[in-house]
Design an enzyme around this catalytic site. Structure first.
Site, PDB file in Angstrom:
ATOM      1  N   TYR A 304      44.276  30.721  41.899  1.00  0.00           N
ATOM      2  CA  TYR A 304      43.593  31.404  42.997  1.00  0.00           C
ATOM      3  C   TYR A 304      44.583  31.645  44.130  1.00  0.00           C
ATOM      4  CZ  TYR A 304      39.974  32.135  46.619  1.00  0.00           C
ATOM      5  OH  TYR A 304      39.190  32.644  47.624  1.00  0.00           O
ATOM      6  N   CYS A 305      44.664  32.892  44.601  1.00  0.00           N
ATOM      7  CA  CYS A 305      45.503  33.248  45.747  1.00  0.00           C
ATOM      8  C   CYS A 305      46.961  32.859  45.444  1.00  0.00           C
ATOM      9  CB  CYS A 305      44.954  32.601  47.011  1.00  0.00           C
ATOM     10  SG  CYS A 305      45.754  33.112  48.550  1.00  0.00           S
ATOM     11  N   LEU A 306      47.611  32.099  46.335  1.00  0.00           N
ATOM     12  CA  LEU A 306      48.995  31.701  46.092  1.00  0.00           C
ATOM     13  C   LEU A 306      49.118  30.858  44.830  1.00  0.00           C
ATOM     14  CD1 LEU A 306      50.214  30.692  49.676  1.00  0.00           C
ATOM     15  CD2 LEU A 306      50.337  32.906  48.551  1.00  0.00           C
ATOM     16  N   GLY A 308      47.606  31.500  42.137  1.00  0.00           N
ATOM     17  CA  GLY A 308      47.750  32.480  41.064  1.00  0.00           C
ATOM     18  C   GLY A 308      49.157  33.028  40.983  1.00  0.00           C
TER      19      GLY A 308
END
Length: 567
Positions: A304-306, A308
């Protein structure tokens, strides 16, 4: 050992830069000055632009004076769809409508004045527009008690006590801001009881992360476990909020064995932890531990987000090195290319990063409040000024919610890691350009061959969905792309039953021709509901037979662990 003159001078430069950063909130004055100078110089030497702006100003003034002179004249200016500062019906009545319309006219003028013009660096014109918006947001009549009808109504209703309550809240917030170790305001919600409450155990801990394994909720589970890698800029429990909207609890209830990384909240002693340490001691260490619990099984990895972005680097490295432990890769609002990274790029250039590095050199980390300020500035009219009006002028406390409690519970970032991340990914875009090296050798996203499930959100200010979509340019794996309603967090936390939600989903088979994001959107109609069942079904389709739940090894403590409580 005495310092050399060069190192002494370098330290002095860091000290002076850090001192300046304390007074600017971490924003580089040099970057702001350069942007304004570029914009103003070109405007001053462009008669055509000056004439056009003069005509714009004349028309705005004419429309405004015509509006206040005629009772039946329609309002010439409209706020943007997501601007709710003027929603109260009295803003449409005299005298409030006069300065309301004057303000919107000023917004229209400065939007035209800071539009891109020939010769101006596009980033500089975007920065000039951003700074103009910040000043206009500050000067809005909605921020001034005597000019805001909603505030005046509230004061009359409370016989002036709204101001007293607002002062109390202001003092409370000031005290909390002055104490970096203070517990965030959580609206009465308790981590581990009301939120982050899915049953589980911490089965592993190192200096960077704790690994949580969740207890099974079904007699049998899918053989392949799920590893969730959250961003290290946030506490992991954005994916484990209240039971009714916890993505982790939902997966467990659908028969998945779920593991999640809970990152440490860094202090000065973590200053030298690198970006690659987060890969090796975070993602890879988690995979190693899961492999001992569920041996010989593929692992579905989700970032998720960073998180990812880091998972993408790890997956590309594993593909390069012949490590076949991943069964699939899911990316939630995660960027792998940073050329279209949205308004966050307005804060980043060499001057800005050097300024941040001075600040982190002194502290050893980037503080949570310093990073939160950048995100709030992207939507200052709502996240800063409208909140201040409600809280300090109207005496209204923030509505308690699990999302707001989580949002107040930010983390810090180690100095070295954050500097490497900003330079190698945001500034130099090495990953998608094929120049990102791990252990001295370049990794390539194109080497990822496992199935992928990628989610973007329609109103994402942090990871714009057009940027998230670009993973299709750099991979050729079987890929499902989902575009869901909402923003960076609200679009991901979109549980079944959540009202007024929709999503689009498409499937790209290996070898298919590239389709640009706007054409993709036009060709995929929205479907009502949550995207969670689509992902769960996709995970099930890429999993084997149901089996007995794996054993939980000797636990260090119960979930949510200890790192989540670090201040």
């Amino acid at each position: 050992m005495s310092q050399t003159p060069a190192s002494s001078n370098e330290s002095l430069s860091h000290v002076l830069g850090a001192a300046a950063a304390r007074y600017t909130g971490g924003l580089s004055p040099y970057a702001a000055w350069a942007a304004m100078a570029d914009w103003a110089t070109h405007l001053a030497t462009s008669p055509a632009q000056q004439f056009a702006l003069g005509e714009t100003a004349r028309k705005i003034l004419h429309d405004w004076t015509d509006y206040i002179a005629r009772d039946d004249a329609p309002a010439p200016f409209r706020p943007k769809a997501d601007d709710h500062r003027f929603a109260h019906p009295d803003w449409a009545k005299p005298p409030y409508c006069y300065w309301h319309q004057a303000y919107l006219g000023a917004e229209a003028f400065w939007e035209a004045a800071t539009a891109h013009q020939p010769g101006v660096d596009r980033r500089n014109s975007d920065r000039a527009a951003f700074m103009a918006r910040q000043l206009l947001d500050m000067a809005s009549p909605s921020n001034m008690p005597a000019l805001n009808p909603e505030v005046m109504h509230r004061l009359i209703e409370t016989k002036g006590m709204a101001f007293a309550k607002g002062l109390e809240l202001l003092i409370q917030d000031a005290r909390q801001a002055s104490d970096p170790k203070a517990a965030p305001s959580n609206g009465g919600l308790t981590v581990g009881q009301d939120i982050a409450a899915t049953p589980g155990k911490v089965i592993f801990r190192n200096r960077i992360m704790e690994l949580i394994q969740y207890s099974p909720a079904t007699p049998q589970v899918h053989a392949e476990p799920v590893l969730i890698v959250p961003a290290w800029i946030m506490k992991y429990y954005i994916l484990d909020l209240s039971p009714e909207n916890s993505l982790i609890r939902y997966l467990v209830a659908q028969g998945h064995t779920v593991f999640v990384i809970s990152w440490v909240n860094p202090t000065e002693e973590h200053r030298d932890i690198s970006l690659d340490d987060y890969r090796t001691e975070g993602v890879m260490a988690a995979l190693d531990q899961i492999g001992t619990i569920v041996p010989s099984q593929k692992i579905h990895a989700c970032g998720y987000c960073l998180g990812g972005t880091m998972l993408s680097i790890a997956a590309a490295t594993m593909a390069r090195d012949g490590d076949a432990r991943l069964g699939s890769v899911t990316l939630l609002a995660a960027q792998t290319d940073f050329t279209e990274a949205g308004e966050l790029l307005l804060f980043l250039d060499e001057s800005q990063i050097a300024f941040l590095e001075d600040m982190m050199w002194e502290q050893g980390y980037l503080d949570r409040t310093q990073m939160a300020g950048a995100f709030q500035a992207l939507r200052s009219e709502d996240l800063v000024w409208s909140r201040a009006v409600r809280r300090y002028l109207m005496g209204l406390e923030d509505r308690a919610s699990d999302m707001s409690a989580w949002n107040a519970d930010a983390t810090r970032m180690p100095a070295r890691m954050h500097s490497e991340y900003l330079r190698s990914l945001f500034m130099e875009n090495r990953l998608s350009a094929g120049r990102f090296a791990v252990d001295g050798r370049v990794v390539a996203l194109k080497n990822i061959r496992v199935p992928m499930f990628v989610v973007g959100t329609e109103k994402d200010h942090i990871a714009p969905w057009h940027s998230v979509y670009k993973i299709k340019l750099f991979t050729d794996a079987d890929l499902h792309f989902v575009l869901t309603k909402g923003g960076h967090n609200g679009g991901i936390v979109s549980e079944p039953g959540h009202a007024h939600r929709h999503y689009r989903i498409g499937h790209r088979v290996p070898g298919a021709l590239y389709l640009d994001p706007d054409s993709w959107m036009a060709q995929h109609a929205p479907q009502e509901g949550s995207w969670w069942p689509e992902w769960q079904s996709w995970l099930a389709d890429h999993s084997g037979a149901m089996v007995a739940p794996p054993a939980v090894p000797d636990a260090l403590c119960d979930a949510p662990g200890t790192y989540v409580f670090q201040r």
